[in-house]
Design a protein around this motif. Structure first.
Motif, PDB file in Angstrom:
ATOM      1  N   GLU A  32      26.724  19.164  52.661  1.00 56.05           N
ATOM      2  CA  GLU A  32      26.605  20.615  52.499  1.00 56.05           C
ATOM      3  C   GLU A  32      27.924  21.294  52.866  1.00 56.05           C
ATOM      4  O   GLU A  32      28.397  22.181  52.154  1.00 56.05           O
ATOM      5  N   ARG A  33      28.540  20.857  53.962  1.00 56.86           N
ATOM      6  CA  ARG A  33      29.835  21.433  54.366  1.00 56.86           C
ATOM      7  C   ARG A  33      30.912  21.151  53.316  1.00 56.86           C
ATOM      8  O   ARG A  33      31.731  22.023  53.007  1.00 56.86           O
ATOM      9  N   VAL A  34      30.911  19.939  52.764  1.00 59.45           N
ATOM     10  CA  VAL A  34      31.894  19.592  51.743  1.00 59.45           C
ATOM     11  C   VAL A  34      31.667  20.436  50.491  1.00 59.45           C
ATOM     12  O   VAL A  34      32.631  20.924  49.875  1.00 59.45           O
ATOM     13  N   MET A  35      30.415  20.628  50.103  1.00 58.34           N
ATOM     14  CA  MET A  35      30.138  21.457  48.926  1.00 58.34           C
ATOM     15  C   MET A  35      30.613  22.888  49.155  1.00 58.34           C
ATOM     16  O   MET A  35      31.182  23.518  48.248  1.00 58.34           O
ATOM     17  N   LEU A  36      30.393  23.420  50.342  1.00 59.02           N
ATOM     18  CA  LEU A  36      30.863  24.775  50.641  1.00 59.02           C
ATOM     19  C   LEU A  36      32.386  24.850  50.558  1.00 59.02           C
ATOM     20  O   LEU A  36      32.942  25.817  50.020  1.00 59.02           O
ATOM     21  N   LYS A  37      33.076  23.832  51.052  1.00 59.99           N
ATOM     22  CA  LYS A  37      34.536  23.791  50.932  1.00 59.99           C
ATOM     23  C   LYS A  37      34.951  23.742  49.467  1.00 59.99           C
ATOM     24  O   LYS A  37      35.900  24.408  49.049  1.00 59.99           O
ATOM     25  N   ALA A  38      34.251  22.921  48.688  1.00 56.40           N
ATOM     26  CA  ALA A  38      34.561  22.792  47.261  1.00 56.40           C
ATOM     27  C   ALA A  38      34.391  24.134  46.556  1.00 56.40           C
ATOM     28  O   ALA A  38      35.237  24.538  45.737  1.00 56.40           O
ATOM     29  N   LEU A  39      33.300  24.830  46.855  1.00 58.25           N
ATOM     30  CA  LEU A  39      33.070  26.145  46.250  1.00 58.25           C
ATOM     31  C   LEU A  39      34.164  27.129  46.655  1.00 58.25           C
ATOM     32  O   LEU A  39      34.625  27.933  45.833  1.00 58.25           O
ATOM     33  N   ASN A  40      34.607  27.053  47.904  1.00 61.18           N
ATOM     34  CA  ASN A  40      35.708  27.899  48.353  1.00 61.18           C
ATOM     35  C   ASN A  40      36.984  27.592  47.574  1.00 61.18           C
ATOM     36  O   ASN A  40      37.748  28.506  47.242  1.00 61.18           O
ATOM     37  N   CYS A  41      37.228  26.313  47.288  1.00 65.76           N
ATOM     38  CA  CYS A  41      38.411  25.941  46.499  1.00 65.76           C
ATOM     39  C   CYS A  41      38.374  26.615  45.134  1.00 65.76           C
ATOM     40  O   CYS A  41      39.374  27.186  44.687  1.00 65.76           O
ATOM     41  N   SER A  42      37.221  26.541  44.473  1.00 67.13           N
ATOM     42  CA  SER A  42      37.090  27.154  43.147  1.00 67.13           C
ATOM     43  C   SER A  42      37.261  28.658  43.226  1.00 67.13           C
ATOM     44  O   SER A  42      37.922  29.271  42.368  1.00 67.13           O
ATOM     45  N   GLN A  43      36.674  29.262  44.237  1.00 70.27           N
ATOM     46  CA  GLN A  43      36.763  30.713  44.380  1.00 70.27           C
ATOM     47  C   GLN A  43      38.204  31.146  44.636  1.00 70.27           C
ATOM     48  O   GLN A  43      38.694  32.090  44.011  1.00 70.27           O
ATOM     49  N   GLY A  44      38.873  30.470  45.533  1.00 73.60           N
ATOM     50  CA  GLY A  44      40.266  30.807  45.823  1.00 73.60           C
ATOM     51  C   GLY A  44      41.156  30.640  44.601  1.00 73.60           C
ATOM     52  O   GLY A  44      42.023  31.477  44.326  1.00 73.60           O
ATOM     53  N   ALA A  45      40.931  29.570  43.846  1.00 78.58           N
ATOM     54  CA  ALA A  45      41.710  29.345  42.621  1.00 78.58           C
ATOM     55  C   ALA A  45      41.466  30.462  41.615  1.00 78.58           C
ATOM     56  O   ALA A  45      42.396  30.911  40.934  1.00 78.58           O
ATOM     57  N   ARG A  46      40.229  30.928  41.527  1.00 78.11           N
ATOM     58  CA  ARG A  46      39.906  32.028  40.602  1.00 78.11           C
ATOM     59  C   ARG A  46      40.601  33.320  41.028  1.00 78.11           C
ATOM     60  O   ARG A  46      41.123  34.050  40.189  1.00 78.11           O
ATOM     61  N   TYR A  47      40.600  33.598  42.321  1.00 77.37           N
ATOM     62  CA  TYR A  47      41.297  34.794  42.792  1.00 77.37           C
ATOM     63  C   TYR A  47      42.786  34.729  42.451  1.00 77.37           C
ATOM     64  O   TYR A  47      43.380  35.717  42.026  1.00 77.37           O
ATOM     65  N   LEU A  48      43.388  33.576  42.649  1.00 72.71           N
ATOM     66  CA  LEU A  48      44.799  33.410  42.328  1.00 72.71           C
ATOM     67  C   LEU A  48      45.030  33.605  40.829  1.00 72.71           C
ATOM     68  O   LEU A  48      45.954  34.317  40.416  1.00 72.71           O
ATOM     69  N   GLN A  49      44.164  33.009  40.026  1.00 72.28           N
ATOM     70  CA  GLN A  49      44.286  33.126  38.569  1.00 72.28           C
ATOM     71  C   GLN A  49      44.195  34.584  38.110  1.00 72.28           C
ATOM     72  O   GLN A  49      45.025  35.041  37.314  1.00 72.28           O
ATOM     73  N   ILE A  50      43.207  35.324  38.611  1.00 75.70           N
ATOM     74  CA  ILE A  50      43.071  36.711  38.143  1.00 75.70           C
ATOM     75  C   ILE A  50      44.195  37.590  38.692  1.00 75.70           C
ATOM     76  O   ILE A  50      44.590  38.558  38.033  1.00 75.70           O
ATOM     77  N   THR A  51      44.736  37.243  39.842  1.00 79.73           N
ATOM     78  CA  THR A  51      45.852  38.020  40.381  1.00 79.73           C
ATOM     79  C   THR A  51      47.126  37.727  39.596  1.00 79.73           C
ATOM     80  O   THR A  51      47.909  38.640  39.318  1.00 79.73           O
TER      81      THR A  51
END
Length: 180
Positions: free
Chosen positions: A141-160
């Protein structure tokens, strides 16, 4: 954590009324954009959107509508993460990331079949998450949450990177939304 706690935390992050010229979302109160409020029949001034109306919209559009209430029965922490992300950038991208990560963690489909990353929570997604968490436990569960954070952070960088006006927001997005 109750649903009230979940939405109160989101409202605290989102804050009261804002209408910043650089924000593509436009006038927003309690995390509800004017476009979403109007789609729900709210006709008043956005600065006066009642918190109770916002809570109803949050529940319907970002919790029960995308079936995060069902996902919470498998993992409340992951459901809360997806709900918070969904309020910020829409539930479909957030749920798609979960499905993509489940595919990546399937051990070449030995644990469960391949999911279509369509952003919809159905029985296959629920079953795959259940199997993944049964195999990996609390660490999974902790690893999945980290993975989701990776995707979210990458998306923020992409849209910025694609819209420089978002530089005004990216620090806050990462600070408030990409959680440890």
């Amino acid at each position: 954590m109750t649903e009230t706690d979940i939405f109160n935390a989101i409202i605290e992050k989102e804050g009261d009324y804002i209408n910043l010229p650089a924000d593509k979302g436009g006038a927003t109160r309690w995390g509800i954009t004017e476009q979403v409020a109007r789609a729900h029949g709210y006709a008043g001034a956005m600065a006066e959107l009642p918190q109770a109306t916002a809570l109803t919209i949050l529940y319907n559009d970002y919790w029960s509508g995308p079936r995060l209430d069902r996902l919470a029965q498998v993992s409340q922490a992951i459901a809360v993460k997806l709900c918070d992300t969904g309020v910020n950038m829409g539930p479909v991208p957030a749920i798609s990331w979960l499905q993509r990560w489940l595919n990546a963690f399937s051990q070449q489909q030995k644990l469960y079949g391949r999911l279509i990353a369509d952003g919809n929570i159905g029985p296959l997604t629920l079953s795959a998450l259940d199997i993944f968490l049964t195999q990996r436990g609390a660490e999974g569960e902790r690893v999945m949450l980290k993975a989701l954070n990776c995707s979210q952070g990458a998306r923020y960088l992409q849209i910025t990177e694609s819209r420089p006006q978002n530089q005004a927001f990216i620090y806050g997005w990462i600070k408030e939304r990409v959680t440890l």
